[in-house]
Design a protein around this motif. Structure first.
Motif, mmCIF file in Angstrom:
data_model
loop_
_atom_site.group_PDB
_atom_site.id
_atom_site.type_symbol
_atom_site.label_atom_id
_atom_site.label_comp_id
_atom_site.label_asym_id
_atom_site.label_seq_id
_atom_site.Cartn_x
_atom_site.Cartn_y
_atom_site.Cartn_z
ATOM 1 N N ILE A 234 0.842 -1.193 0.000
ATOM 2 C CA ILE A 234 0.000 0.000 0.000
ATOM 3 C C ILE A 234 0.880 1.246 0.000
ATOM 4 C CG2 ILE A 234 -1.858 1.213 1.189
ATOM 5 C CD1 ILE A 234 -2.598 -1.593 0.109
ATOM 6 N N PHE A 235 0.563 2.190 -0.878
ATOM 7 C CA PHE A 235 1.300 3.447 -0.918
ATOM 8 C C PHE A 235 0.332 4.624 -0.914
ATOM 9 C CE2 PHE A 235 0.501 2.547 -5.388
ATOM 10 C CZ PHE A 235 0.209 3.786 -5.936
ATOM 11 N N ASP A 236 0.864 5.791 -0.587
ATOM 12 C CA ASP A 236 0.079 7.017 -0.553
ATOM 13 C C ASP A 236 -0.098 7.539 -1.978
ATOM 14 O OD1 ASP A 236 -0.653 9.854 -0.269
ATOM 15 O OD2 ASP A 236 -0.142 9.591 1.856
ATOM 16 N N PHE A 237 -1.325 7.842 -2.335
ATOM 17 C CA PHE A 237 -1.621 8.361 -3.673
ATOM 18 C C PHE A 237 -0.736 9.555 -4.022
ATOM 19 C CE2 PHE A 237 -4.194 11.299 -6.335
ATOM 20 C CZ PHE A 237 -4.373 10.509 -7.451
ATOM 21 N N ARG A 238 -0.401 10.345 -3.029
ATOM 22 C CA ARG A 238 0.443 11.521 -3.262
ATOM 23 C C ARG A 238 1.881 11.142 -3.593
ATOM 24 N NH1 ARG A 238 -1.770 14.178 2.225
ATOM 25 N NH2 ARG A 238 -1.293 12.017 2.788
ATOM 26 N N ASN A 239 2.244 9.880 -3.364
ATOM 27 C CA ASN A 239 3.590 9.393 -3.674
ATOM 28 C C ASN A 239 3.588 8.433 -4.858
ATOM 29 O OD1 ASN A 239 4.558 10.823 -1.431
ATOM 30 N ND2 ASN A 239 4.218 9.082 -0.057
ATOM 31 N N LEU A 240 2.652 8.598 -5.758
ATOM 32 C CA LEU A 240 2.499 7.651 -6.870
ATOM 33 C C LEU A 240 3.752 7.544 -7.748
ATOM 34 C CD1 LEU A 240 -0.639 7.016 -8.972
ATOM 35 C CD2 LEU A 240 1.521 7.380 -10.148
ATOM 36 N N PRO A 241 4.423 8.629 -8.117
ATOM 37 C CA PRO A 241 5.627 8.455 -8.953
ATOM 38 C C PRO A 241 6.693 7.595 -8.286
ATOM 39 C CG PRO A 241 4.877 10.732 -9.026
ATOM 40 C CD PRO A 241 4.092 10.063 -7.944
ATOM 41 N N GLU A 242 6.869 7.764 -6.980
ATOM 42 C CA GLU A 242 7.862 6.972 -6.265
ATOM 43 C C GLU A 242 7.495 5.489 -6.274
ATOM 44 O OE1 GLU A 242 8.079 11.157 -4.680
ATOM 45 O OE2 GLU A 242 6.505 9.754 -5.235
ATOM 46 N N LEU B 156 5.681 3.993 -8.545
ATOM 47 C CA LEU B 156 5.839 3.522 -9.917
ATOM 48 C C LEU B 156 7.305 3.232 -10.222
ATOM 49 C CD1 LEU B 156 3.763 3.082 -12.184
ATOM 50 C CD2 LEU B 156 4.380 5.331 -13.072
ATOM 51 N N LEU B 157 8.194 4.072 -9.719
ATOM 52 C CA LEU B 157 9.616 3.836 -9.906
ATOM 53 C C LEU B 157 10.060 2.568 -9.182
ATOM 54 C CD1 LEU B 157 12.301 4.835 -11.051
ATOM 55 C CD2 LEU B 157 12.601 6.186 -8.963
ATOM 56 N N ALA B 158 9.535 2.344 -7.977
ATOM 57 C CA ALA B 158 9.869 1.123 -7.242
ATOM 58 C C ALA B 158 9.389 -0.111 -7.995
ATOM 59 C CB ALA B 158 9.246 1.173 -5.846
ATOM 60 N N GLY C 255 11.765 -3.106 -9.475
ATOM 61 C CA GLY C 255 11.469 -4.498 -9.184
ATOM 62 C C GLY C 255 12.120 -5.097 -7.968
ATOM 63 N N GLY C 256 12.712 -4.289 -7.129
ATOM 64 C CA GLY C 256 13.446 -4.857 -6.001
ATOM 65 C C GLY C 256 12.565 -5.466 -4.930
ATOM 66 N N GLU C 257 11.395 -4.854 -4.677
ATOM 67 C CA GLU C 257 10.565 -5.302 -3.564
ATOM 68 C C GLU C 257 9.468 -6.269 -3.979
ATOM 69 O OE1 GLU C 257 9.509 -2.300 -0.599
ATOM 70 O OE2 GLU C 257 10.648 -0.855 -1.766
ATOM 71 N N GLY C 258 9.092 -6.261 -5.233
ATOM 72 C CA GLY C 258 8.034 -7.157 -5.693
ATOM 73 C C GLY C 258 6.687 -6.779 -5.106
ATOM 74 N N GLY C 259 5.703 -7.668 -5.276
ATOM 75 C CA GLY C 259 4.383 -7.415 -4.740
ATOM 76 C C GLY C 259 3.547 -6.539 -5.651
ATOM 77 N N LYS C 260 2.333 -6.272 -5.211
ATOM 78 C CA LYS C 260 1.360 -5.495 -5.971
ATOM 79 C C LYS C 260 1.179 -4.140 -5.300
ATOM 80 C CE LYS C 260 -1.545 -5.582 -9.443
ATOM 81 N NZ LYS C 260 -1.019 -5.492 -10.784
#
Length: 338
Positions: free
Chosen positions: A301-309, A311-313, A317-322
């Motif tokens: 889960i991520f904060d909508f305000r941090n969407l570019p970050e 997307l870069l993660a 591909g380092g952390e995986g998951g959805k």
């Protein structure tokens, strides 16, 4: 209802770094359209790829994003869905997408979400779930046939393994070692580390005299072509990334069939009957997730305000998951929800 809403916009030629927070005017749905107040959105590899590559239909200011879920808040003429219905959707790449508080869609592309299904699970389903279903639907194979899913650690591959096992097939897979135990628990008869240079020989040794009936490749067209010799007579090579522009094997040899999977194409080329069939399949699979018969990768889960970050993660591909944003938990609450 509010008159504008928050969204992320694309800037031509700037990739992920060019995503900008904007506000857009809220447009009411026309005939055959529904307006969705998003509750959750999910990231997919296609999102960062198209953001970086561009799309013929995009201009600066376009809102990316293909997967989301939310509540229908308004309907155009001819729409059989009622306001207040929870839905999940896959949006056409040619229209403003899910990276926003609201999304305007063709009603025939939305799937009703079971009342008890979690918002995040519903949002994470459409792109990988419908892609996996379409890929498996390409091949008239069931029972004890041998199938290989390449890249089973990702969402599409993970769902393909489960759907093929439920069809009664013997399913083999490649994935990173951290995924092996889970894939075997879900029914894969054997899982190979794609970084092991001998994995193909090990697979052939495990098969013995049998040959693969189907190979599902989630990597690239070139990678899929290199796997074609693993297939037996009248086998199927299914490309989920790219396609085969030329036959990978000599004519009149093993006579394999070549398949491409292009989920976004259904927005432009599917008949009403095709859309109904895909929607029915999607709703059935959403019910399966509610019952625990299908699982997706771990949710991040991520904060909508941090969407570019986020997307870069995903790209790295380092952390995986959805990766999923819950809008009502990000300081951005869609208006008009019941």
């Amino acid at each position: 209802m509010q008159t504008d809403f928050a969204a992320w916009s694309w800037t031509a030629g700037r990739g992920i770094d060019g995503l900008q927070p904007i506000r857009k005017p809220l447009v009411q749905p026309g005939p055959g359209e529904v307006l969705i107040a998003n509750r959750a959105l999910a990231l997919n590899p296609v999102d960062w790829k198209i953001i970086e590559w561009g799309h013929p239909a995009w201009n600066t200011g376009h809102v990316p994003g293909v997967d989301g879920m939310g509540v229908v808040v308004a309907c155009g003429d001819g729409v059989p869905i009622k306001p207040g219905t929870r839905v999940a959707y896959h949006q056409s790449l040619e229209r403003d997408g899910s990276f926003a508080e609201f999304c305007l869609l063709d009603w025939a592309t939305v799937m009703t979400v079971p009342a008890a299904l979690d918002d995040a699970i519903a949002a994470s389903f459409p792109c990988p779930g419908l892609t996996a279903w379409q890929a498996l639907d390409k091949v008239p194979v069931s029972g004890p046939s041998d199938m290989l899913v390449v890249g089973a650690g990702g969402a599409v591959g993970l769902l393909l393994v489960q759907l093929a096992v439920q069809r009664g097939c013997r399913v083999w897979a490649t994935a990173g070692t951290k995924h092996h135990a889970n894939l075997k628990a879900l029914g894969a008869v054997g899982v190979f580390d794609y970084q092991d240079r001998n994995w193909q020989q090990n697979l052939q040794a495990s098969l013995g005299e049998r040959r693969l009936k189907v190979v599902f490749d989630t990597v690239s067209g070139a990678h899929a072509a290199a796997l074609a010799p693993l297939l037996g007579y009248n086998g199927h090579l299914v490309c989920i990334q790219d396609r085969q522009e030329t036959a990978p094997l000599p004519a009149f040899s093993t006579a394999i069939s070549l398949h491409e999977v292009a989920l976004n194409s259904f927005h432009s080329y599917a008949s009403p009957g095709d859309r109904q069939r895909l929607r029915d399949a999607g709703e059935h699979l959403l019910e399966s997730m509610l019952g625990g018969r299908l699982t997706l990768p771990e949710r991040r889960i991520f904060d909508f305000r941090n969407l570019p970050e986020a997307l870069l993660a995903l790209k790295q591909g380092g952390e995986g998951g959805k990766w999923i944003a819950l809008l009502n938990e990000s300081g951005v609450t869609p208006s008009g929800q019941p």
